[in-house]
Design a protein around this motif. Structure first.
Motif, PDB file in Angstrom:
ATOM      1  N   GLN A 123      10.164  -3.080   4.597  1.00  0.00           N
ATOM      2  CA  GLN A 123       9.923  -2.309   3.353  1.00  0.00           C
ATOM      3  C   GLN A 123      10.042  -0.832   3.631  1.00  0.00           C
ATOM      4  O   GLN A 123      10.187  -0.328   4.786  1.00  0.00           O
ATOM      5  CB  GLN A 123       8.464  -2.447   3.041  1.00  0.00           C
ATOM      6  N   PRO A 124       9.952   0.018   2.825  1.00  0.00           N
ATOM      7  CA  PRO A 124      10.129   1.581   2.578  1.00  0.00           C
ATOM      8  C   PRO A 124       9.453   2.157   3.773  1.00  0.00           C
ATOM      9  O   PRO A 124       8.037   1.704   3.852  1.00  0.00           O
ATOM     10  CB  PRO A 124      10.259   1.952   1.242  1.00  0.00           C
ATOM     11  N   PHE A 125       9.728   3.209   4.287  1.00  0.00           N
ATOM     12  CA  PHE A 125       8.674   4.042   5.178  1.00  0.00           C
ATOM     13  C   PHE A 125       8.172   3.566   6.385  1.00  0.00           C
ATOM     14  O   PHE A 125       7.465   3.773   6.967  1.00  0.00           O
ATOM     15  CB  PHE A 125       7.529   4.601   4.342  1.00  0.00           C
ATOM     16  N   VAL A 126       8.963   2.048   6.916  1.00  0.00           N
ATOM     17  CA  VAL A 126       8.796   1.711   8.053  1.00  0.00           C
ATOM     18  C   VAL A 126       9.423   2.497   9.448  1.00  0.00           C
ATOM     19  O   VAL A 126      10.518   2.685   9.142  1.00  0.00           O
ATOM     20  CB  VAL A 126       9.021   0.297   8.150  1.00  0.00           C
ATOM     21  N   LYS A 127       8.798   2.614  10.415  1.00  0.00           N
ATOM     22  CA  LYS A 127       9.417   3.223  11.459  1.00  0.00           C
ATOM     23  C   LYS A 127       9.467   2.240  12.571  1.00  0.00           C
ATOM     24  O   LYS A 127       8.316   1.643  12.915  1.00  0.00           O
ATOM     25  CB  LYS A 127       8.525   4.377  11.962  1.00  0.00           C
ATOM     26  N   ILE A 128      10.607   1.906  13.206  1.00  0.00           N
ATOM     27  CA  ILE A 128      10.869   1.164  14.248  1.00  0.00           C
ATOM     28  C   ILE A 128      11.288   1.890  15.547  1.00  0.00           C
ATOM     29  O   ILE A 128      12.367   2.452  15.470  1.00  0.00           O
ATOM     30  CB  ILE A 128      11.770  -0.090  14.210  1.00  0.00           C
ATOM     31  N   GLY A 129      10.459   1.564  16.730  1.00  0.00           N
ATOM     32  CA  GLY A 129      10.963   2.312  17.924  1.00  0.00           C
ATOM     33  C   GLY A 129      12.034   1.724  18.757  1.00  0.00           C
ATOM     34  O   GLY A 129      12.738   1.141  17.976  1.00  0.00           O
ATOM     35  N   HIS A 153      24.650   5.036  26.151  1.00  0.00           N
ATOM     36  CA  HIS A 153      24.312   4.920  24.837  1.00  0.00           C
ATOM     37  C   HIS A 153      23.940   3.401  24.558  1.00  0.00           C
ATOM     38  O   HIS A 153      24.590   2.561  24.699  1.00  0.00           O
ATOM     39  CB  HIS A 153      25.225   5.383  23.744  1.00  0.00           C
ATOM     40  N   LEU A 154      22.579   3.021  24.005  1.00  0.00           N
ATOM     41  CA  LEU A 154      22.110   1.772  23.755  1.00  0.00           C
ATOM     42  C   LEU A 154      22.377   1.378  22.270  1.00  0.00           C
ATOM     43  O   LEU A 154      21.562   2.024  21.521  1.00  0.00           O
ATOM     44  CB  LEU A 154      20.742   1.424  24.407  1.00  0.00           C
ATOM     45  N   ALA A 155      23.249   0.566  21.899  1.00  0.00           N
ATOM     46  CA  ALA A 155      23.275   0.078  20.448  1.00  0.00           C
ATOM     47  C   ALA A 155      22.180  -0.635  20.059  1.00  0.00           C
ATOM     48  O   ALA A 155      21.598  -1.407  20.723  1.00  0.00           O
ATOM     49  CB  ALA A 155      24.630  -0.700  20.413  1.00  0.00           C
ATOM     50  N   SER A 156      22.041  -0.549  18.761  1.00  0.00           N
ATOM     51  CA  SER A 156      20.949  -1.459  17.975  1.00  0.00           C
ATOM     52  C   SER A 156      21.765  -2.717  17.114  1.00  0.00           C
ATOM     53  O   SER A 156      22.892  -2.055  16.696  1.00  0.00           O
ATOM     54  CB  SER A 156      20.053  -0.905  17.173  1.00  0.00           C
ATOM     55  N   TYR A 157      21.284  -3.712  16.752  1.00  0.00           N
ATOM     56  CA  TYR A 157      22.041  -4.263  15.988  1.00  0.00           C
ATOM     57  C   TYR A 157      20.977  -4.651  14.673  1.00  0.00           C
ATOM     58  O   TYR A 157      19.845  -5.387  15.026  1.00  0.00           O
ATOM     59  CB  TYR A 157      22.331  -5.840  16.526  1.00  0.00           C
ATOM     60  N   VAL A 158      21.312  -4.703  13.466  1.00  0.00           N
ATOM     61  CA  VAL A 158      20.454  -4.830  12.262  1.00  0.00           C
ATOM     62  C   VAL A 158      21.257  -6.213  11.473  1.00  0.00           C
ATOM     63  O   VAL A 158      22.333  -5.868  11.047  1.00  0.00           O
ATOM     64  CB  VAL A 158      20.041  -3.529  11.512  1.00  0.00           C
ATOM     65  N   SER A 159      20.872  -7.139  11.378  1.00  0.00           N
ATOM     66  CA  SER A 159      21.720  -8.108  10.487  1.00  0.00           C
ATOM     67  C   SER A 159      21.882  -7.686   9.129  1.00  0.00           C
ATOM     68  O   SER A 159      21.088  -7.094   8.363  1.00  0.00           O
ATOM     69  CB  SER A 159      20.672  -9.428  10.506  1.00  0.00           C
ATOM     70  N   SER A 160      23.277  -8.040   8.547  1.00  0.00           N
ATOM     71  CA  SER A 160      23.248  -7.581   7.198  1.00  0.00           C
ATOM     72  C   SER A 160      22.622  -8.549   6.276  1.00  0.00           C
ATOM     73  O   SER A 160      22.599  -8.302   5.105  1.00  0.00           O
ATOM     74  CB  SER A 160      24.913  -7.828   6.992  1.00  0.00           C
ATOM     75  N   LYS A 161      22.138  -9.652   6.774  1.00  0.00           N
ATOM     76  CA  LYS A 161      21.044 -10.378   5.852  1.00  0.00           C
ATOM     77  C   LYS A 161      19.840 -10.190   5.822  1.00  0.00           C
ATOM     78  O   LYS A 161      18.907 -10.881   5.413  1.00  0.00           O
ATOM     79  CB  LYS A 161      21.472 -11.793   6.452  1.00  0.00           C
ATOM     80  N   ALA A 162      19.370  -8.986   6.809  1.00  0.00           N
ATOM     81  CA  ALA A 162      18.053  -8.489   6.649  1.00  0.00           C
ATOM     82  C   ALA A 162      17.773  -7.771   5.325  1.00  0.00           C
ATOM     83  O   ALA A 162      18.753  -6.963   4.890  1.00  0.00           O
ATOM     84  CB  ALA A 162      17.613  -7.727   7.762  1.00  0.00           C
ATOM     85  N   THR A 163      16.676  -7.598   4.877  1.00  0.00           N
ATOM     86  CA  THR A 163      16.445  -6.817   3.640  1.00  0.00           C
ATOM     87  C   THR A 163      15.846  -5.559   4.327  1.00  0.00           C
ATOM     88  O   THR A 163      14.691  -5.316   4.609  1.00  0.00           O
ATOM     89  CB  THR A 163      15.462  -7.540   2.699  1.00  0.00           C
ATOM     90  N   THR A 164      16.595  -4.431   3.850  1.00  0.00           N
ATOM     91  CA  THR A 164      16.348  -3.066   4.343  1.00  0.00           C
ATOM     92  C   THR A 164      16.580  -1.968   3.076  1.00  0.00           C
ATOM     93  O   THR A 164      17.305  -2.367   2.406  1.00  0.00           O
ATOM     94  CB  THR A 164      16.898  -2.503   5.667  1.00  0.00           C
ATOM     95  N   TRP A 165      15.930  -0.859   3.536  1.00  0.00           N
ATOM     96  CA  TRP A 165      16.533   0.382   2.834  1.00  0.00           C
ATOM     97  C   TRP A 165      17.256   1.425   3.339  1.00  0.00           C
ATOM     98  O   TRP A 165      17.523   1.265   4.503  1.00  0.00           O
ATOM     99  CB  TRP A 165      15.124   0.729   1.948  1.00  0.00           C
TER     100      TRP A 165
END
Length: 230
Positions: A125-131, A95-107
């Motif tokens: 922003q909302p409704f963004v899809k990242i592969g 399983h390959l983990a992802s990292y998303v910074s807590s200092k990024a602005t996401t929804w």
């Protein structure tokens, strides 16, 4: 939603690998337990105070049933090298983990694949899809309803406006700007400061604010660097 705590093996001993170790250590619930590199590059027994083992036998030391992996690999060859190792790790069953910074602005319910590295100060922003297997360095703006497909590398302070489609293996240099509802074709190299106002063609290289298109194709380049010639 509470994250499941994972024990993670990081691929590499580069600056990117050290950065990944730092971010996971200080800004995630997960625990980095080891590093791995290809046997030909195994020159020491530890990195960042943790054991380092040959990738060819990593599953013998850290079985995929118990450990996840993270592969912070650069954009060389338009991220095809990162893709090759990504697929090799998946083939081993990790399983390959992802990292998303807590200092990024996401929804809530961010739609993101595996093995992504999202640095601080990204606005997604909302409704963004990242592969899968994407890198977003610090300070980018990703507009609403944009789709970023697999193996994309976005450096810093890139503006991708709303409802864009970014195909696989694209690269964006610092301060690039993409107009809304634009499709960036597979393996497009968008250079530093380039402004893209219309759809691109696969493999094209766009340079500067005039978006000059080079005669070469992106996959012909040995390196993406300010030190590269031609």
């Amino acid at each position: 939603m509470k994250q499941e705590v994972k024990k993670i093996v990081i691929f590499g001993e580069s600056q990117l690998a050290s950065l990944a170790h730092f971010y996971f250590k200080h800004d995630s619930p997960h625990e980095v337990v080891a590093f791995t590199v290809d046997r030909d590059y195994l020159n020491s027994k530890e990195h960042e105070g943790l054991p380092i083992v040959a990738f060819e036998e990593v599953e013998d030391h850290f079985p995929p049933s118990e450990y996840s992996m993270f592969l912070p690999i650069s954009f060389k060859k338009m991220s095809h090298l990162r893709r090759d190792k990504y697929e090799a790790a998946k083939a081993k069953g990790y399983h390959l983990a992802s990292y998303v910074s807590s200092k990024a602005t996401t929804w809530p319910d961010l739609d993101i694949g595996d093995n992504c590295f999202i640095f601080e100060d990204n606005t997604i922003q909302p409704f963004v899809k990242i592969g899968n297997n994407c890198v977003l360095w610090s300070g980018n703006h990703i507009g609403h309803h944009t789709t970023i497909k697999d193996h994309v590398f976005i450096t810093s302070h890139v503006v991708i406006s709303g409802a864009c489609t970014i195909e696989e293996h694209c690269f964006f240099g610092v301060n690039a700007t993409i107009r809304d509802e634009t499709t960036i074709a597979e393996a497009t190299l968008v250079g530093m400061g380039a402004i893209i106002t219309k759809d691109t063609k696969p493999g094209d290289i766009h340079l500067g604010q005039s978006s000059k298109i080079m005669a070469k194709k992106s996959m012909d380049l040995d390196s993406i660097s300010h030190k590269s010639k031609g």
